[in-house]
Write an enzyme that holds these catalytic residues in place. Sequence first.
Site, PDB file in Angstrom:
ATOM      1  N   LYS A 131       0.842  -1.201   0.000  1.00 34.14           N
ATOM      2  CA  LYS A 131       0.000   0.000   0.000  1.00 34.14           C
ATOM      3  C   LYS A 131       0.876   1.249   0.000  1.00 34.14           C
ATOM      4  O   LYS A 131       0.656   2.164  -0.803  1.00 34.14           O
ATOM      5  CB  LYS A 131      -0.883   0.000   1.256  1.00 34.14           C
ATOM      6  CG  LYS A 131      -1.536   1.334   1.559  1.00 34.14           C
ATOM      7  CD  LYS A 131      -2.409   1.285   2.786  1.00 34.14           C
ATOM      8  CE  LYS A 131      -1.744   1.763   4.053  1.00 34.14           C
ATOM      9  NZ  LYS A 131      -1.483   3.204   4.148  1.00 34.14           N
ATOM     10  N   ASN A 132       1.867   1.281   0.886  1.00 31.91           N
ATOM     11  CA  ASN A 132       2.647   2.505   1.064  1.00 31.91           C
ATOM     12  C   ASN A 132       3.612   2.772  -0.080  1.00 31.91           C
ATOM     13  O   ASN A 132       4.249   3.833  -0.113  1.00 31.91           O
ATOM     14  CB  ASN A 132       3.394   2.473   2.402  1.00 31.91           C
ATOM     15  CG  ASN A 132       2.441   2.678   3.578  1.00 31.91           C
ATOM     16  OD1 ASN A 132       1.258   2.976   3.373  1.00 31.91           O
ATOM     17  ND2 ASN A 132       2.950   2.497   4.785  1.00 31.91           N
ATOM     18  N   ARG A 169      -3.976  10.439   4.333  1.00 37.69           N
ATOM     19  CA  ARG A 169      -2.873  11.369   4.484  1.00 37.69           C
ATOM     20  C   ARG A 169      -1.907  11.343   3.302  1.00 37.69           C
ATOM     21  O   ARG A 169      -1.295  12.363   2.952  1.00 37.69           O
ATOM     22  CB  ARG A 169      -2.144  10.995   5.770  1.00 37.69           C
ATOM     23  CG  ARG A 169      -1.075  11.928   6.141  1.00 37.69           C
ATOM     24  CD  ARG A 169      -0.397  11.456   7.406  1.00 37.69           C
ATOM     25  NE  ARG A 169       0.931  12.016   7.452  1.00 37.69           N
ATOM     26  CZ  ARG A 169       1.212  13.235   7.873  1.00 37.69           C
ATOM     27  NH1 ARG A 169       0.260  14.001   8.322  1.00 37.69           N
ATOM     28  NH2 ARG A 169       2.441  13.690   7.848  1.00 37.69           N
ATOM     29  N   ASP A 186      -4.844   8.228   9.567  1.00 34.38           N
ATOM     30  CA  ASP A 186      -4.997   7.582  10.864  1.00 34.38           C
ATOM     31  C   ASP A 186      -4.852   8.589  11.998  1.00 34.38           C
ATOM     32  O   ASP A 186      -4.112   9.551  11.901  1.00 34.38           O
ATOM     33  CB  ASP A 186      -3.933   6.503  11.027  1.00 34.38           C
ATOM     34  CG  ASP A 186      -4.208   5.340  10.118  1.00 34.38           C
ATOM     35  OD1 ASP A 186      -5.382   4.960  10.020  1.00 34.38           O
ATOM     36  OD2 ASP A 186      -3.264   4.836   9.503  1.00 34.38           O
ATOM     37  N   ASP A 233       4.475   0.525  12.171  1.00 31.17           N
ATOM     38  CA  ASP A 233       3.212  -0.077  11.731  1.00 31.17           C
ATOM     39  C   ASP A 233       3.110  -1.558  12.110  1.00 31.17           C
ATOM     40  O   ASP A 233       2.115  -2.211  11.793  1.00 31.17           O
ATOM     41  CB  ASP A 233       3.034   0.094  10.212  1.00 31.17           C
ATOM     42  CG  ASP A 233       2.775   1.549   9.826  1.00 31.17           C
ATOM     43  OD1 ASP A 233       2.671   2.401  10.733  1.00 31.17           O
ATOM     44  OD2 ASP A 233       2.685   1.834   8.619  1.00 31.17           O
TER      45      ASP A 233
END
Length: 417
Positions: free
Chosen positions: A23-24, A93, A117, A306
């Site tokens: 995802k990141n 974000r 978040d 994370d």
Amino acid sequence: MADSFHVRGGTALSGSIKIGGAKNAALKLMVASLLAPGKHHIGNVPNIVDVDTMARVLEHVGATCDRDGSMLTIDVPDDPLPEAPLDLVRQMRASILVLGALLARAGEARVALPGGDDFGSRPIDFHIKGLESMGATFELHHGVLHGSAPDGLTGTDVFLEFPSVGATENLLLAAVLADGVTTIGNAAREPELVDLAQYLTTMGAKIDGAGTSTIEIHGVGALEPASHSTVPDRLEAGTYLAAGAMTRGHVTVTDCKPEHLRMELRKLASIGCEVETTESTITLVGPDRPAAVDVATLPYPGFHTDMHPQMVTMLSVADGTSILTENIYAGRFRYLGELNRMGADVHADGQHVVIRGVDRLSGCEVDACDIRAGAALVIAAMRADGDTLIRDAQHIDRGYDRWVENLQSLGADIERV
Ligand code: UD1
């Protein structure tokens, strides 16, 4: 009404999960496509809510996004609309990264201040200061940041106060089309950032040192559309391994890069997991009861923040007391109360979490507060006695593709309700 996950605990997970793209990384690759008009092909893109949200940001800018399985084709216009709308930025974000890309491409950018978040305050001062030193100016009007660089950006030396992932990425996106050489000192070294740099290089950018603390970028006049496959998601891999460890299971994750999880695997071994790796797989056998260990979250290659909630969850049933020190986010503790409702004995003391291991957890109703805390509560539920209802599933859906299907395939008793 929001979805929940219903879990009945007590099954040891067993089997193998194929890990998808990070995802990141995928979100940043999508933003990077804005730097060159034409058709880009990004492979190994996870099917998660955050990717859909980013696709809507790109569509607002004028691009089209088509998904075929895990392949995303993005067609970027010649004249992107330099604007990211509030309703989308609030949800995620990572949309702040369009700031660097749009300033570089269009000479201006209007971006609502980001959400994401709830980890306490998450400023963007490093992003702004860095872009200002490259010649951009900023004004804030009614919650929307207006960035402007009508004569283009100029390469310069930027030294970050902290190796922020987002700030490093924003500056990288801005610098590839800037006039001259940009040096980013104290840069983040995360594998997802290296993936972004590789994609930009395929597009024609000149970047040295990605993955080290000093990145040097020689600006070029224009970039070309490109094809790229997203780096595997180390957090997805780490989360399934934590689920295996927590349930005394035997879990293999495939199609991943074990070298991106060195510190996390070391900690799993030190709580008593048997861990074996090949070039692209990790196999873990969980202990009957984890051993207590101390952990500190740090920028890569340190232990990933994370993976903090998943680690605390494993340590909540350890034989002894552990301390986890959170060095990245001051506010990442909201989920501790939820874990205690399940019978854990964990509390925050400043930036430390003191975890007194208990014999057993018991199921109840809990709230997922963010992506990783939500995943951690599901993991806790799989070891707990009886039934757990994890509310606010939408947080978990932001980051995990096929979450329920994958856990079911490992034998978990979980369903979406
Ligand atoms: C990214 C990841 C997130 C991960 C984090 C740290 C994405 C979409 N998100 O977030 O999952 O937890 O890296 O690995 O990739 N900071 C400032 N000022 C700034 C920027 C950051 O003070 O201008 C602080 C933050 O508040 C935080 C720390 O620096 O305390 C690290 O933040 P950063 O590395 O920027 O995280 P993100 O890029 O937002």
